[in-house]
Structure formats: structure tokens, C-alpha cells
Design an enzyme around this catalytic site. Structure first.
Site, PDB file in Angstrom:
ATOM      1  N   GLN A 173      39.041  52.246  43.959  1.00  0.00           N
ATOM      2  CA  GLN A 173      38.248  51.032  43.784  1.00  0.00           C
ATOM      3  C   GLN A 173      37.062  51.246  42.852  1.00  0.00           C
ATOM      4  OE1 GLN A 173      39.113  47.815  45.006  1.00  0.00           O
ATOM      5  NE2 GLN A 173      40.969  49.065  45.103  1.00  0.00           N
ATOM      6  N   HIS A 221      37.204  50.216  39.022  1.00  0.00           N
ATOM      7  CA  HIS A 221      37.062  48.840  38.551  1.00  0.00           C
ATOM      8  C   HIS A 221      35.985  48.716  37.478  1.00  0.00           C
ATOM      9  CE1 HIS A 221      39.673  46.095  40.746  1.00  0.00           C
ATOM     10  NE2 HIS A 221      39.513  46.821  41.826  1.00  0.00           N
ATOM     11  N   GLU A 253      33.656  43.118  50.159  1.00  0.00           N
ATOM     12  CA  GLU A 253      34.779  42.347  49.632  1.00  0.00           C
ATOM     13  C   GLU A 253      36.090  42.882  50.211  1.00  0.00           C
ATOM     14  OE1 GLU A 253      36.894  41.408  45.305  1.00  0.00           O
ATOM     15  OE2 GLU A 253      35.307  42.896  45.458  1.00  0.00           O
ATOM     16  N   HIS A 254      36.270  44.195  50.100  1.00  0.00           N
ATOM     17  CA  HIS A 254      37.444  44.866  50.658  1.00  0.00           C
ATOM     18  C   HIS A 254      36.993  45.787  51.783  1.00  0.00           C
ATOM     19  CE1 HIS A 254      38.196  44.440  46.216  1.00  0.00           C
ATOM     20  NE2 HIS A 254      39.244  43.777  46.687  1.00  0.00           N
ATOM     21  N   ASP A 271      45.465  44.061  46.172  1.00  0.00           N
ATOM     22  CA  ASP A 271      45.099  43.736  44.798  1.00  0.00           C
ATOM     23  C   ASP A 271      46.308  43.344  43.963  1.00  0.00           C
ATOM     24  OD1 ASP A 271      42.394  44.099  45.064  1.00  0.00           O
ATOM     25  OD2 ASP A 271      42.343  46.101  44.160  1.00  0.00           O
ATOM     26  N   HIS A 273      22.476  -1.796  56.420  1.00  0.00           N
ATOM     27  CA  HIS A 273      23.573  -1.244  57.209  1.00  0.00           C
ATOM     28  C   HIS A 273      23.802  -2.077  58.467  1.00  0.00           C
ATOM     29  CE1 HIS A 273      23.143   2.225  54.601  1.00  0.00           C
ATOM     30  NE2 HIS A 273      24.123   2.859  55.222  1.00  0.00           N
TER      31      HIS A 273
END
Length: 435
Positions: A249, A252, A319-320, A353, A412
């Protein structure tokens, strides 16, 4: 309980984000005013590309011939998994109705947005999987028009595998344009495209900022920062597998945080020993990204027990989130803040992924505390409706008139009064705000 940091990051994912708002706003304003020509100007400036912008059927077919059958089979496998998972997600959204009071029925409908704009990154890496994740879910949702947009390579165009994947998954048009100009083209409806109702997909800081500025004018999936990942591991975990997942990871990008949280110091120390060698074994671009990400953004945290590990993870809201520990059902029940969860050594973030079926467009920068990732639901609007008989409207009209007058909203109140007077002319009603 105290958390012992064996490795503490000096930077966060947003440290080097920079202030790109003014740059992006100027580009968006210029393209909105100048239309297609302005977008093409920026495409030439940033993408170094002057070729055809909207791919023709012939160009799509030609790109498909450049993709090997083996890769086509892999893309089809991933697409099938993502499609079937999305279809199950959609089945959880049902139209319903309820008789609120006798004669008054209210309901909800799930309606897909009409036009979706799917951004597919193509800079450092060609994100074939992002085309699958974004276009497939939009197609399953039932969007009438789907545009896939990806940055072209100079004098070459979009990676053929991205073109093939986007077309296979159901894109109606494929736009050869990247960055802010691509996002703007989909939002403003340039090059004959319909104006997008929603923009989805990952991108760099300029794409993220463009989505942030345009939000409200167009819907977005989320405002994404650099990808991040956390591994929860106890003493039963394999240090090599943990280290491998962290490195996978970190590649990235230079500012992609990875975190290890454990209750076993020996495991933590072994993982820290293994990571540099695994990084050094990567190809040059991947190695450069992972080296910087590990050096500047990674953290290794030792906690007292699994409860403290889970609490730490929820604070980071990754995130993960990977769990390599005993008693996986306990972790599934306990953990609350994550984009996507990977339970056990037999699965990995890389599966999600690329090909396992769950979506890889996920909340970053701790936004998993309040939102999930991209799914069919992001393309759907939950709208409500109601109808009533005159008798069914009666008690609602009485309550509406009184509440409205108490609030000072006489108009109203009179909309309710008018119906009572028309439908029940022989009756007298106490419609005042006073008790």
C-alpha cells in the site's frame, strides 16, 4: 491506555497537500467561460495531448486489439465480481410505502441519477481497476449516461486496457482528458456530453480540489486525499505477510500513510526489520514512492490489548483496514470506522483494490468516521412521495395549520385551512396557535 509508538510519523497525509484552490478555481472558471476550446488548451498544456478527445467506436475497438486475451479475461473476472456485488447492494434499496394515518399514504423511491462522470487516474499508474469500480457500479445503479474520463499519454492517448475496461463495463462515452479539465468537461457538459449529476473516482490533489469546489453544483462520491492503510496484527500474525501488505500500500504514493497497530512488540520489531528490504526489491517508481511513504508517514504502534488496538484503529479511521489476528468475528463486530475491512491473512487490500468485488473508491483522511466508500447507493437518490384521501388529509391539515401559526408561517397555515374549508364546509375547526 498509553500507546507506544515504535515509529512516529513527522508528517500527515495532508502535510504536502499545498494550497491548490486558487489554481484549480482559475482553471474551472476559464473552462466554464471558454468551453471546449479552453478545455483543449489545458489538455495540451497539462496532458501534452492534442488528439481526439471523445473516443470513437473505431478507436475503442482498436484499443481493444492492443489488450492481451489474458488481461481481458482478468478484467472480465473483476468486472463480474464487482457487478454481482453491486447488484446485491442495489437489492437492499427498495421502494416502500406506509399508511401514516388512515387515508394518507407516504412512500420512498430509489431513483438513479441521470448522468455519471467517472474519473479514472492514469498518471503514475494506469488504474484499470478504477474504470471497473466506477463504471460498473454506475451501470448497475441504472444511470442513463456514463462518461469515463482518463488522462491520455502524450501523442498516445488513454491506456488501451483502461479503454477496454471502461467500454466493457458500460461507459457510453470515453473522454481522453485528465485533471481539472477532465472534471470540468464532465461537469459543464462539454464536447456534446450531458452535464454530469455526480462525479466519482479517485484522482490527484487537483482533481480532489476540483470536486470540492464543484460540489453542490454537482454531486460527488467524496473528497479523497492520499490513500491510507492500517494493519491490526496480534502475535499469531506472520511478520512477513504483515510487512508485505504494508509495503504493497505504501507504493501508492510518497504521501500514502501505512500504519501497524499490534499488542505484540516482537512482531512490531520484526515487521520494521523486514519492510526496508521488501521496499528495496520493488521496481524504481514503486520503490521511490514506498521509501518516502514509509520514512515520512508510516507509524508502528504497540497497544496493551486488542480492545486498545481496536480503539486506536477507530481513531485513525483508515481507508483500508486489515486484521491478521485471532477471533476474526470479534474484530468484525467491534470495529466501527473504516472504508473497507479485510479479515484474515487469506485476504488483502490488493484483492479489494483489483478484483474481489467490493469497491476500491474509499474514504481517506479519517473520513471513514462518517462515510463509506463508493457503491451503487452513491448513484441513487432516495426521494419521498405522498397521496391522501380527503378524510386522510383532515387530521394532518389541522396539525399543520396549528404548527404553522405557532411558527409564524401564516401562508403555510392557510394552505391547510383552504383544504379543510373546501373538503369539510359544514365543520368548524380550532386552527389557532393558542392552547
Amino acid at each position: 491506555m498509553a500507546r507506544d509508538y515504535l515509529k512516529k510519523a513527522e508528517k500527515t497525509a495532508m502535510t504536502d497537500a499545498g494550497d491548490v484552490r486558487e489554481i484549480v478555481q482559475n482553471i474551472l472558471s476559464d473552462i466554464e467561460a471558454g468551453g471546449d476550446a479552453a478545455a483543449m488548451k489545458y489538455a495540451e498544456q497539462f496532458d501534452k495531448y492534442t488528439g481526439n478527445v471523445l473516443l470513437t467506436e473505431e478507436e475503442i475497438a482498436h484499443a481493444s486489439t492492443l489488450v492481451s486475451q489474458k488481461l481481458k479475461d482478468d478484467i472480465a473476472f473483476s468486472h463480474d465480481n464487482v457487478r454481482r456485488f453491486a447488484e446485491v447492494q442495489k437489492s437492499t434499496m427498495t421502494d416502500v410505502e406506509l399508511e401514516i394515518v388512515p387515508g394518507l399514504i407516504a412512500g420512498q423511491k430509489a431513483i438513479p441519477v441521470r448522468a455519471a462522470g467517472c474519473y479514472v487516474p492514469g498518471g503514475r499508474y494506469s488504474h484499470i481497476a478504477s474504470a471497473i469500480m466506477t463504471v460498473t457500479t454506475a451501470k448497475v445503479a441504472g444511470c442513463e449516461h456514463i462518461t469515463a474520463c482518463s488522462p491520455p499519454r502524450p501523442d498516445v492517448g488513454i491506456n488501451p486496457a483502461i479503454v477496454y475496461a471502461a467500454n466493457l463495463c458500460g461507459a457510453d462515452k470515453i473522454l481522453s482528458m485528465g485533471g481539472v479539465q477532465g472534471v470540468a468537461a464532465m461537469t459543464y457538459g462539454l464536447f456534446g456530453l450531458p452535464q454530469a449529476d455526480i462525479l466519482v473516482g479517485p484522482g490527484n490533489q487537483f482533481v480532489a480540489e476540483a470536486k470540492r469546489i464543484l460540489f453542490g453544483r454537482v454531486g460527488i462520491d467524496m473528497i479523497a486525499g492520499p490513500t491510507d492503510s492500517l494493519v491490526l496484527a496480534d502475535g499469531t500474525a506472520d511478520p512477513f505477510m504483515v510487512a508485505t501488505d504494508l509495503v504493497s500500500q505504501a507504493e501508492h504514493g510518497y504521501n500514502s500513510p501505512v500504519w501497524l497497530v499490534t499488542d505484540n512488540r516482537a512482531l512490531a520489531e520484526k515487521v520494521m526489520e523486514l519492510v526496508p528490504g521488501l521496499i528495496d526489491d520493488l521496481p524504481e517508481l514503486n520503490r521511490d514512492n514506498a521509501t518516502k511513504a514509509w520514512r515520512d508517514y508510516a507509524e508502528v504502534i504497540v497497544c496493551a490489548d486488542r480492545e486498545e488496538m481496536a480503539a486506536c484503529s477507530d481513531d485513525y479511521a483508515p481507508e483500508h483496514l486489515t486484521v491478521q489476528a485471532e477471533d476474526l468475528p470479534w474484530w468484525l463486530e467491534r470495529l466501527q470506522c473504516y472504508g473497507s475491512l479485510f479479515l484474515g491473512e487469506e485476504t488483502t487490500v490488493s484483492f479489494g483494490d483489483k478484483a474481489s468485488g467490493t469497491n476500491h473508491v474509499l474514504p481517506t483522511s479519517r473520513s471513514a468516521k462518517y462515510t463509506g466508500g463508493l457503491s451503487v447507493h452513491k448513484y441513487m437518490k432516495i426521494v419521498t412521495w405522498q397521496r391522501a384521501t380527503r378524510d386522510g388529509a383532515k387530521p394532518v391539515a389541522i396539525a399543520t395549520a396549528r404548527i404553522s401559526r405557532l411558527e409564524g408561517m401564516e401562508g403555510h397555515a392557510r394552505a391547510a385551512d383552504a383544504r379543510l374549508h373546501k373538503y369539510f364546509p359544514q365543520e368548524n375547526f380550532d386552527l389557532s396557535a393558542e392552547g
